[in-house]
Design a protein around this motif. Structure first.
Motif, PDB file in Angstrom:
ATOM      1  N   GLY A 152       8.236 -11.170   4.928  1.00 53.09           N
ATOM      2  CA  GLY A 152       7.345 -10.414   4.062  1.00 53.09           C
ATOM      3  C   GLY A 152       6.201  -9.717   4.640  1.00 53.09           C
ATOM      4  O   GLY A 152       5.807  -8.534   4.373  1.00 53.09           O
ATOM      5  N   CYS A 153       5.503 -10.457   5.762  1.00 56.02           N
ATOM      6  CA  CYS A 153       4.316  -9.898   6.136  1.00 56.02           C
ATOM      7  C   CYS A 153       4.642  -8.767   7.028  1.00 56.02           C
ATOM      8  O   CYS A 153       3.893  -7.716   7.247  1.00 56.02           O
ATOM      9  N   LEU A 183      -5.637  -5.667   1.274  1.00 52.09           N
ATOM     10  CA  LEU A 183      -5.490  -4.251   1.604  1.00 52.09           C
ATOM     11  C   LEU A 183      -4.545  -3.285   0.412  1.00 52.09           C
ATOM     12  O   LEU A 183      -3.498  -4.043   0.067  1.00 52.09           O
ATOM     13  N   PRO A 184      -4.798  -2.345   0.269  1.00 49.45           N
ATOM     14  CA  PRO A 184      -4.106  -1.469  -0.979  1.00 49.45           C
ATOM     15  C   PRO A 184      -2.794  -0.952   0.103  1.00 49.45           C
ATOM     16  O   PRO A 184      -2.835  -0.448   0.972  1.00 49.45           O
ATOM     17  N   GLY A 185      -1.735  -1.074  -0.766  1.00 45.78           N
ATOM     18  CA  GLY A 185      -0.512  -0.645  -0.320  1.00 45.78           C
ATOM     19  C   GLY A 185       0.523  -0.579  -1.313  1.00 45.78           C
ATOM     20  O   GLY A 185       0.718  -1.976  -2.002  1.00 45.78           O
ATOM     21  N   PRO A 186       1.779   0.139  -1.654  1.00 46.92           N
ATOM     22  CA  PRO A 186       2.442   0.136  -2.549  1.00 46.92           C
ATOM     23  C   PRO A 186       3.634  -0.845  -2.077  1.00 46.92           C
ATOM     24  O   PRO A 186       4.191  -0.976  -1.328  1.00 46.92           O
ATOM     25  N   GLY A 187       3.942  -2.000  -2.923  1.00 52.80           N
ATOM     26  CA  GLY A 187       4.919  -2.854  -2.614  1.00 52.80           C
ATOM     27  C   GLY A 187       4.669  -3.973  -1.522  1.00 52.80           C
ATOM     28  O   GLY A 187       5.473  -4.763  -0.924  1.00 52.80           O
ATOM     29  N   THR A 188       3.209  -3.998  -1.139  1.00 49.22           N
ATOM     30  CA  THR A 188       2.967  -4.951   0.001  1.00 49.22           C
ATOM     31  C   THR A 188       2.396  -6.281  -0.543  1.00 49.22           C
ATOM     32  O   THR A 188       2.299  -7.194   0.272  1.00 49.22           O
ATOM     33  N   ASN A 189       2.291  -6.489  -1.857  1.00 49.23           N
ATOM     34  CA  ASN A 189       1.841  -7.745  -2.351  1.00 49.23           C
ATOM     35  C   ASN A 189       3.048  -8.684  -2.459  1.00 49.23           C
ATOM     36  O   ASN A 189       2.930  -9.902  -2.161  1.00 49.23           O
ATOM     37  N   GLY A 190       4.209  -8.258  -3.239  1.00 50.27           N
ATOM     38  CA  GLY A 190       5.226  -9.360  -3.811  1.00 50.27           C
ATOM     39  C   GLY A 190       5.937  -9.935  -2.483  1.00 50.27           C
ATOM     40  O   GLY A 190       5.792 -11.195  -2.487  1.00 50.27           O
ATOM     41  N   PRO A 191       6.354  -9.288  -1.443  1.00 48.30           N
ATOM     42  CA  PRO A 191       7.240 -10.045  -0.340  1.00 48.30           C
ATOM     43  C   PRO A 191       6.482 -11.160   0.269  1.00 48.30           C
ATOM     44  O   PRO A 191       7.003 -12.490   0.429  1.00 48.30           O
ATOM     45  N   PRO A 192       5.201 -10.949   0.789  1.00 48.61           N
ATOM     46  CA  PRO A 192       4.535 -11.940   1.468  1.00 48.61           C
ATOM     47  C   PRO A 192       4.095 -13.145   0.321  1.00 48.61           C
ATOM     48  O   PRO A 192       3.938 -14.201   0.901  1.00 48.61           O
TER      49      PRO A 192
END
Length: 213
Positions: free
Chosen positions: A190-191, A152-161
């Motif tokens: 992260g999620c 899913l597209p989202g700013p900054g949502t990739n790194g923590p999970p």
């Protein structure tokens, strides 16, 4: 003059149980001479550690811009297979043919070797509640959720999970329940963060549509 000594061939990956993960990643890249390395080739190379190592390897390029969707889908499939109790991964042909450039894989392995090495210093076999079939299934379903966050597209949502999932994968591969536990905690946090960001974006989108119409 003595004849030159021919070094013995490297041991198969599945026999090098104690090898650091960062070195295994580099050796897999070196063992595949093609310009591109397919997911099917990587799955075969990892042997009985395929689930944890393949998910770990998929997480690294998924952090690059534009790569999350490509590697998020195989992660989702692998996580679901683990969650359902499978012991050996099985990729459909169209996913097994997906590939990454060998140079990119080597660059990722080199860039991650420093921080992976530091983490690996604290990782060792430690039996516990997360080194059980229950732990494998929990790892699988959490990986499914992480994969959805990557897709899913989202700013900054990739790194923590993804970071939490990497720590979980390290614990899984090394049979370390303590590291798995920390990875589970980091993955959940992260999620929660990524889900919150996506929820806010969705709420703002609905409000914008309501404002226009």
């Amino acid at each position: 003059m003595d004849a030159p000594t021919i070094p013995p061939p490297p041991a198969p990956l599945e026999e090098r149980e104690g090898a650091p993960i960062s070195r295994i990643i580099a050796e897999v890249a070196a063992a595949c001479p093609g310009e591109r390395i397919t997911l099917g080739e990587m799955s075969e190379a990892f042997g009985d550690r395929a689930f944890g190592l393949l998910i770990l390897l998929l997480l690294l390029p998924s952090l690059l811009p534009g790569m999350a969707t490509v590697f998020g889908m195989p992660m989702l499939l692998l996580g679901a297979q683990m969650g359902l109790g499978r012991r050996v991964p099985r990729l459909p042909a169209f996913m097994a043919r997906q590939s990454i450039k060998r140079d990119d894989l080597l660059r990722l392995a080199g860039a991650s070797s420093k921080w992976l090495g530091k983490i690996e210093c604290y990782v060792r076999p430690r039996p516990g509640p997360f080194t059980t079939p229950f732990g494998d299934r929990l790892f699988g379903w959490l990986t499914v959720y992480v994969a959805i966050m990557l897709i899913l597209p989202g700013p900054g949502t990739n790194g923590p999970p993804a970071f939490g999932n990497i720590v979980m994968a390290l614990g899984l591969v090394e049979h370390d329940s303590k590291t798995m536990g920390w990875g589970i905690l980091l993955t959940v946090l992260g999620c929660v963060f990524a889900t919150g960001v996506l929820a806010v974006i969705g709420w703002m989108g609905v409000r914008a549509i309501g404002f226009v119409f």
